[in-house]
Scaffold this motif. Structure first.
Motif, PDB file in Angstrom:
ATOM      1  N   LYS A  14       0.832  -1.209   0.000  1.00 50.57           N
ATOM      2  CA  LYS A  14       0.000   0.000   0.000  1.00 50.57           C
ATOM      3  C   LYS A  14       0.863   1.254   0.000  1.00 50.57           C
ATOM      4  N   VAL A  17       2.540   1.707  -3.474  1.00 53.94           N
ATOM      5  CA  VAL A  17       1.600   2.239  -4.466  1.00 53.94           C
ATOM      6  C   VAL A  17       1.537   3.765  -4.365  1.00 53.94           C
ATOM      7  N   TRP A  18       1.448   4.282  -3.138  1.00 50.88           N
ATOM      8  CA  TRP A  18       1.393   5.745  -2.950  1.00 50.88           C
ATOM      9  C   TRP A  18       2.703   6.399  -3.374  1.00 50.88           C
ATOM     10  N   ASN A  59      -1.975  -0.281  -8.169  1.00 48.29           N
ATOM     11  CA  ASN A  59      -2.912  -1.101  -7.402  1.00 48.29           C
ATOM     12  C   ASN A  59      -3.287  -2.365  -8.177  1.00 48.29           C
ATOM     13  N   ASP A 127      -9.087  -4.543  -1.375  1.00 45.06           N
ATOM     14  CA  ASP A 127      -8.526  -3.251  -0.963  1.00 45.06           C
ATOM     15  C   ASP A 127      -7.866  -2.567  -2.154  1.00 45.06           C
ATOM     16  N   PHE A 128      -7.113  -3.330  -2.924  1.00 45.35           N
ATOM     17  CA  PHE A 128      -6.387  -2.766  -4.061  1.00 45.35           C
ATOM     18  C   PHE A 128      -7.312  -2.544  -5.262  1.00 45.35           C
ATOM     19  N   ALA A 131      -9.360   0.606  -4.541  1.00 49.22           N
ATOM     20  CA  ALA A 131      -8.509   1.795  -4.700  1.00 49.22           C
ATOM     21  C   ALA A 131      -8.278   2.110  -6.175  1.00 49.22           C
ATOM     22  N   ALA A 132      -8.060   1.085  -6.985  1.00 50.67           N
ATOM     23  CA  ALA A 132      -7.878   1.298  -8.428  1.00 50.67           C
ATOM     24  C   ALA A 132      -9.165   1.819  -9.059  1.00 50.67           C
TER      25      ALA A 132
END
Length: 188
Positions: A14, A17-18, A59, A127-128, A131-132
């Motif tokens: 996570k 990714v940021w 993501n 979760d991913f 987010a995508a």
């Protein structure tokens, strides 16, 4: 690179990714100087678009990484405990039977642990994916904003070219030169 990722936790993914999104976005801010407010806004929106697209892509890359490593125990950290098989033992006379029974129990608990790992991997991926999805939704809004800014900048540039052409025609007329034979660019 894969060795580096093999030790990364879900939280590390996570954060990674940021970091990727911010770095890509900042790279789009670098360039020639821009002083017009509209061009500054357009560059910022473009950088936000690039960072958002990188965020969505990263993501999704994590989702594909998880799919490629479904049975990895990292996805079950803090979720479900692994099942341990009991050791069956008896005297030396029953040793072959208990060894066979232990092998069957080990195989069964291994299969149960694989199902638990698979379930946990599928519980980690949303979760991913979410987010995508949100990043893609934001990307559409940024693309619309970028197109609006580009249209406004283009109209201003056409108006400036038209003014410059008129000024140059006036200067040519003052010096007694022939007018332009080119077609004029009209402001929309």
């Amino acid at each position: 690179m894969m060795e580096l990722l093999s030790g990364a936790s879900v939280g590390t993914f996570k954060n990674l990714v940021w970091i990727i999104a911010v770095v890509i976005g900042l790279l789009f801010l670098v360039g020639s100087r821009v002083s017009a407010p509209l061009k500054i806004a357009a560059r910022v929106v473009t950088a936000l678009m690039a960072g958002t697209a990188a965020f969505a892509a990263a993501n999704l890359a994590v989702v594909f990484y998880i799919l490629a490593h479904l049975m990895d125990p990292r996805w079950s950290v803090g979720r479900d405990a692994r099942v341990e098989s009991p050791e069956v033992s008896a005297g030396p006379f029953f040793q072959p039977i208990t060894d066979t029974l232990n092998d069957i129990l080990d195989g069964l608990t291994g299969s149960v642990n694989n199902v638990i790992a698979l379930k946990n991997a599928f519980l980690t991926m949303p979760d991913f994916i979410v987010a995508a999805g949100w990043a893609s939704f934001v990307l559409v809004g940024l693309a619309i904003a970028n197109r609006i800014l580009s249209s406004i900048i283009e109209k201003d540039q056409i108006k400036q070219i038209d003014r410059n052409t008129r000024d140059l025609a006036d200067i040519r007329a003052q010096f007694g030169l022939a007018p332009f034979q080119d077609t004029r660019v009209e402001a929309r």
